[in-house]
Design a protein around this motif. Structure first.
Motif, mmCIF file in Angstrom:
data_model
loop_
_atom_site.group_PDB
_atom_site.id
_atom_site.type_symbol
_atom_site.label_atom_id
_atom_site.label_comp_id
_atom_site.label_asym_id
_atom_site.label_seq_id
_atom_site.Cartn_x
_atom_site.Cartn_y
_atom_site.Cartn_z
ATOM 1 N N ASP A 156 1.016 -0.936 0.280
ATOM 2 C CA ASP A 156 0.073 -0.412 -0.128
ATOM 3 C C ASP A 156 0.572 1.054 0.342
ATOM 4 O O ASP A 156 2.237 1.054 0.042
ATOM 5 C CB ASP A 156 -1.429 0.159 1.709
ATOM 6 C CG ASP A 156 -0.126 0.351 2.527
ATOM 7 O OD1 ASP A 156 -0.501 0.859 3.396
ATOM 8 O OD2 ASP A 156 0.990 -0.273 2.915
ATOM 9 N N ARG A 157 -0.054 2.699 -0.077
ATOM 10 C CA ARG A 157 1.252 3.410 0.074
ATOM 11 C C ARG A 157 0.912 4.087 0.787
ATOM 12 O O ARG A 157 0.815 5.700 0.888
ATOM 13 C CB ARG A 157 0.797 4.450 -1.328
ATOM 14 C CG ARG A 157 1.414 3.760 -3.054
ATOM 15 C CD ARG A 157 1.157 4.272 -4.118
ATOM 16 N NE ARG A 157 2.357 4.049 -4.793
ATOM 17 C CZ ARG A 157 3.585 4.343 -5.435
ATOM 18 N NH1 ARG A 157 3.783 6.077 -4.651
ATOM 19 N NH2 ARG A 157 4.214 4.022 -5.855
ATOM 20 N N SER A 158 -0.229 3.506 2.498
ATOM 21 C CA SER A 158 -0.121 4.920 2.929
ATOM 22 C C SER A 158 1.056 5.502 3.518
ATOM 23 O O SER A 158 0.665 6.748 4.141
ATOM 24 C CB SER A 158 -0.910 4.126 4.371
ATOM 25 O OG SER A 158 -0.075 2.905 4.906
ATOM 26 N N SER A 159 2.351 5.379 3.899
ATOM 27 C CA SER A 159 3.511 6.140 3.917
ATOM 28 C C SER A 159 3.817 7.252 3.683
ATOM 29 O O SER A 159 4.763 7.956 3.671
ATOM 30 C CB SER A 159 5.227 4.846 3.906
ATOM 31 O OG SER A 159 5.248 5.017 3.062
ATOM 32 N N ASP A 160 3.154 7.019 1.882
ATOM 33 C CA ASP A 160 3.276 8.376 0.955
ATOM 34 C C ASP A 160 2.480 9.571 1.801
ATOM 35 O O ASP A 160 1.377 9.287 1.966
ATOM 36 C CB ASP A 160 3.368 7.706 -0.023
ATOM 37 C CG ASP A 160 4.210 7.133 -0.676
ATOM 38 O OD1 ASP A 160 5.122 7.466 -0.551
ATOM 39 O OD2 ASP A 160 3.796 6.843 -2.721
ATOM 40 N N THR A 161 2.464 10.696 0.393
ATOM 41 C CA THR A 161 2.090 11.764 1.441
ATOM 42 C C THR A 161 0.852 11.660 0.519
ATOM 43 O O THR A 161 1.063 11.098 -0.914
ATOM 44 C CB THR A 161 2.637 13.149 1.068
ATOM 45 O OG1 THR A 161 3.279 13.408 -0.407
ATOM 46 C CG2 THR A 161 3.888 13.396 1.733
ATOM 47 N N PHE A 162 -0.273 12.484 0.423
ATOM 48 C CA PHE A 162 -1.522 12.269 -0.511
ATOM 49 C C PHE A 162 -0.696 12.480 -2.210
ATOM 50 O O PHE A 162 -1.345 12.242 -3.339
ATOM 51 C CB PHE A 162 -2.594 12.937 -0.015
ATOM 52 C CG PHE A 162 -3.959 12.973 -1.458
ATOM 53 C CD1 PHE A 162 -4.699 12.433 -1.555
ATOM 54 C CD2 PHE A 162 -3.707 14.394 -2.358
ATOM 55 C CE1 PHE A 162 -5.662 12.069 -2.704
ATOM 56 C CE2 PHE A 162 -4.692 14.596 -3.064
ATOM 57 C CZ PHE A 162 -5.960 12.803 -3.313
ATOM 58 N N PHE A 163 -0.051 13.896 -2.348
ATOM 59 C CA PHE A 163 0.378 14.138 -3.572
ATOM 60 C C PHE A 163 0.942 12.662 -4.208
ATOM 61 O O PHE A 163 1.252 12.938 -5.632
ATOM 62 C CB PHE A 163 1.231 15.238 -3.588
ATOM 63 C CG PHE A 163 1.499 16.068 -4.781
ATOM 64 C CD1 PHE A 163 0.749 16.595 -5.998
ATOM 65 C CD2 PHE A 163 2.868 15.935 -4.770
ATOM 66 C CE1 PHE A 163 1.262 16.909 -6.574
ATOM 67 C CE2 PHE A 163 3.266 15.617 -6.357
ATOM 68 C CZ PHE A 163 2.809 17.164 -7.177
ATOM 69 N N LYS A 164 1.807 12.740 -3.188
ATOM 70 C CA LYS A 164 3.071 11.520 -4.436
ATOM 71 C C LYS A 164 2.449 10.042 -4.385
ATOM 72 O O LYS A 164 1.961 9.798 -5.573
ATOM 73 C CB LYS A 164 3.635 10.741 -3.488
ATOM 74 C CG LYS A 164 5.055 9.613 -3.788
ATOM 75 C CD LYS A 164 6.349 10.387 -3.793
ATOM 76 C CE LYS A 164 7.352 9.511 -4.543
ATOM 77 N NZ LYS A 164 8.280 9.686 -4.144
#
Ligand code: UDP
Ligand code: MG
Length: 323
Positions: A131-139
């Motif tokens: 998942d991409r939970s560690s990313d900012t919404f933008f990334k």
């Protein structure tokens, strides 16, 4: 036993070198203990023309630890090239490579699973983010749009896979036959065509230091990914041109109708007709020229036209086998 090379591109990574080296050596030692890889397996740090102390730290690691190798590029050429340099250098002294970023964002714990899948007969094993939970919404948003756009343009990529991947020696060998200069490794791997599999992991935050991929570099990578693999944008021009020619007929009906009902100024009808029709014709012509340029583009890449997986040649006689 297979000799593993962990290939790590590094650009201005002085903040993470020590931690990274320790973690990766730990992985090697663990796998050696479990008898999954050969004892002379190694970590290969590729210094991509860093301006800080990265190279000195790599030299030091190499001095202190026999399983650390270093490769220094003469200038900063970017992640994709640095990784390629590392893979091709490692190819000649290893049986299998795993590429991983220096910042340990990718989970080193799944390397073992990658090796297992390699032993099951896979030539490429992709590390895929769960998942991409560690990313900012933008990334997250930009990355997902990017994967979708790639798919629309007909470029095969593995969803949510960056450059954390295992490659067998023959996969690297085959990859090195793609001599193109506009590198987008993620798009090239599926072209190799050998048996592949995925392992899933959670991507963490950077251990230290800052991202070396600002938005500008990310956009450049995305554009490169599409333009190096797809000539679809050219076909879009042709389609657009045909669309406009069709519209020009509708415009013609409207313009003539206006003309005969006498509601127009002199010259308007002929002008409108020419603009629409010629506009369409011009776009179709540009698209057509583009199709040829697209073909030239594909030709100059001189990509291998096929990759041989197995060749069943002369059979060994049964007596030979028993010996
Ligand atoms: N990197 C490189 N050359 C560059 C930029 C980055 O070798 O010009 C390396 C960097 O040291 C790291 C990897 O590529 O090991 C990925 O970069 P980063 O972690 O900064 O990207 P992000 O994870 O933020 O997308
Ligand atoms: Mg990173």
């Amino acid at each position: 036993m297979d000799r593993l090379a962990l290939v790590v591109p590094c650009y201005n990574e002085e903040a993470v070198m020590k931690i990274s080296s320790e973690a990766l050596r730990g992985v090697l030692e663990d796998l050696i203990r479990k008898k999954k890889i050969a004892e002379d397996s190694f970590v290969l740090f590729v210094d991509d023309g860093s301006k800080d102390r990265t190279w000195e730290l790599i030299e030091e690691e190499h001095r202190l630890h026999s399983n650390v190798k270093g490769l220094k590029l003469a200038g900063n050429v970017g992640h994709q090239f640095a990784l390629t340099a590392g893979l091709i250098t490692a190819r000649d002294c290893s049986d299998v490579t795993v590429s991983i970023d220096a910042d340990l964002q990718d989970d080193v714990a799944v390397i073992e699973e990658m090796i297992d899948k390699f032993h099951e007969g896979n030539d490429i094993v992709y590390g895929v983010r769960k998942d991409r939970s560690s990313d900012t919404f933008f990334k997250r948003f930009t990355a997902q749009s990017f994967y979708k756009l790639m798919a629309m343009m007909g470029v095969k990529t593995v969803y949510n896979h960056a450059d954390f991947r295992l490659m067998s020696r023959r996969a690297v060998e085959q990859f090195s036959k793609y001599r193109e200069t506009n590198l987008f490794l993620r798009g090239m791997m599926p072209l190799i065509g050998y048996q592949t599999d995925c392992v899933y992991y959670e991507r963490k935050e950077r251990v230290a230091g800052e991202s070396k991929y600002p938005l500008k570099k990310m956009l450049a990578l995305a554009f490169n990914g599409i333009s190096s693999f797809s000539v679809k944008p050219i076909s879009l021009i042709t389609t657009l041109g045909i669309g406009i020619i069709v519209l020009s007929f509708l415009a013609a009906v409207y313009a003539l109708w206006s003309y005969f009902t006498g509601r127009v100024t002199a010259g308007w009808t002929s002008l409108i007709l020419s603009i629409w029709f010629l506009g369409g014709v011009q776009l179709v012509s540009i698209g057509l020229i583009g199709q040829y340029i697209g073909k030239i583009y594909i030709e100059v890449k001189q990509r291998p036209r096929y990759n041989i997986e197995t060749f069943l040649d002369e059979r060994e006689s049964s007596e030979n086998k028993e010996q």
